[in-house]
Write a protein that holds these residues in place. Structure first.
Motif, PDB file in Angstrom:
ATOM      1  N   ASN A 200      43.589  21.377  17.848  1.00 21.75           N
ATOM      2  CA  ASN A 200      42.569  22.481  17.975  1.00 21.75           C
ATOM      3  C   ASN A 200      42.065  22.916  16.563  1.00 21.75           C
ATOM      4  N   MET A 201      42.553  22.208  15.370  1.00 22.18           N
ATOM      5  CA  MET A 201      42.056  22.709  14.287  1.00 22.18           C
ATOM      6  C   MET A 201      40.645  21.957  13.861  1.00 22.18           C
TER       7      MET A 201
ATOM      8  N   HIS B  30      44.904  27.915  12.459  1.00 20.05           N
ATOM      9  CA  HIS B  30      44.546  27.700  13.944  1.00 20.05           C
ATOM     10  C   HIS B  30      43.637  28.894  14.092  1.00 20.05           C
TER      11      HIS B  30
ATOM     12  N   ASP C 148      48.999  31.948  14.802  1.00 21.54           N
ATOM     13  CA  ASP C 148      48.100  30.963  14.385  1.00 21.54           C
ATOM     14  C   ASP C 148      48.239  30.848  13.065  1.00 21.54           C
TER      15      ASP C 148
ATOM     16  N   PRO D 230      46.721  20.387  13.561  1.00 22.71           N
ATOM     17  CA  PRO D 230      46.910  20.086  15.079  1.00 22.71           C
ATOM     18  C   PRO D 230      45.649  19.793  15.596  1.00 22.71           C
TER      19      PRO D 230
ATOM     20  N   ARG E 143      53.032  26.816  11.892  1.00 26.00           N
ATOM     21  CA  ARG E 143      53.481  27.121  13.068  1.00 26.00           C
ATOM     22  C   ARG E 143      54.431  25.952  13.510  1.00 26.00           C
TER      23      ARG E 143
END
Length: 230
Positions: A47-48, A138, A184, A45, A204
């Motif tokens: 935001n990783m 996450h 997360d 993702p 997720r």
């Protein structure tokens, strides 16, 4: 999963093969289809962290022989000049999903931070391993909901902690037909109690049937969180 240590291990006698894989804009074969966009949703993702960890595969037991260092998705060990027979593994950082065959197919094995001196230590029955990818993580908030029926129908139950035997926590079924992972972190599903039997990784997202986590059967009797170490 605690690391299993092999004391007095000899130093490898051959130089390592290093792979620093990145995801290109081209279509990539994944466990979830051939869509690059789908791969990003499941595994990496936005935001990783771009640094996904490091794992080292060895030809010999107790970390001997030629080795292959990987820092990203690797579709085929043999195409990188390595073998599809792995006898020991060292996970230096991150958590990894490994497959018994190339192209992210076959039996799944989830390996976390630690040392695995033989294939028995990652619950395998043989030394076959052909591809791997980092587990998408996450944060540290875990929440999963399991469903009795396909497409999120029937009874459901939520978990935020590991569960070694679902029936002891009020889930009187031996099967799970759909899953929603809200939190997360990723989870490992096991066909048998006490984290035994064939395992499957869910990250997720929504899984409307067991086929979406690559299972031929909906039988699941224990589950646990994947702990990531960086």
């Amino acid at each position: 999963m605690a690391g299993v240590h092999c004391f007095g291990r000899p130093q490898p006698q051959f130089p390592p093969l290093r792979i620093y894989s990145t995801i290109s804009s081209n279509t990539l074969k994944t466990p979830f289809g051939n869509s690059t966009q789908h791969w990003h949703q499941r595994a990496l993702p936005n935001n990783m962290s771009q640094y996904s960890g490091k794992i080292v595969f060895y030809e010999g037991k107790c970390f001997t022989g030629r080795k292959l260092e990987v820092s990203g998705p690797c579709e085929n060990f043999q195409e990188r000049g390595f073998t599809n027979r792995v006898h020991s593994v060292c996970v230096r950082t991150g958590a990894w999903l490994c497959f018994s065959h190339a192209d992210f197919r076959g039996q799944q094995y989830v390996l976390e931070h630690g040392e695995y001196p033989g294939f028995y230590s990652w619950n395998a029955h043989n030394d076959r391993m052909g591809s791997c990818k980092p587990v998408g993580m996450h944060g540290e908030h875990y929440r999963i909901e399991i469903f009795e029926g396909r497409h999120f129908s029937g009874l459901s139950q939520e978990f935020t902690e590991d569960c070694s035997f679902l029936s002891r926590q009020g889930w009187d079924k031996k099967w799970i037909n759909a899953i929603k992972v809200y939190g997360d972190g990723a989870w490992v599903l096991y066909e048998e109690p006490n984290y035994r039997g064939q395992m499957y990784l869910v990250e997720r997202g929504d899984y409307s049937s067991c086929n979406e986590w690559q299972a031929a059967s909906a039988n699941i009797q224990s589950l646990r969180r994947v702990i990531n170490h960086f």
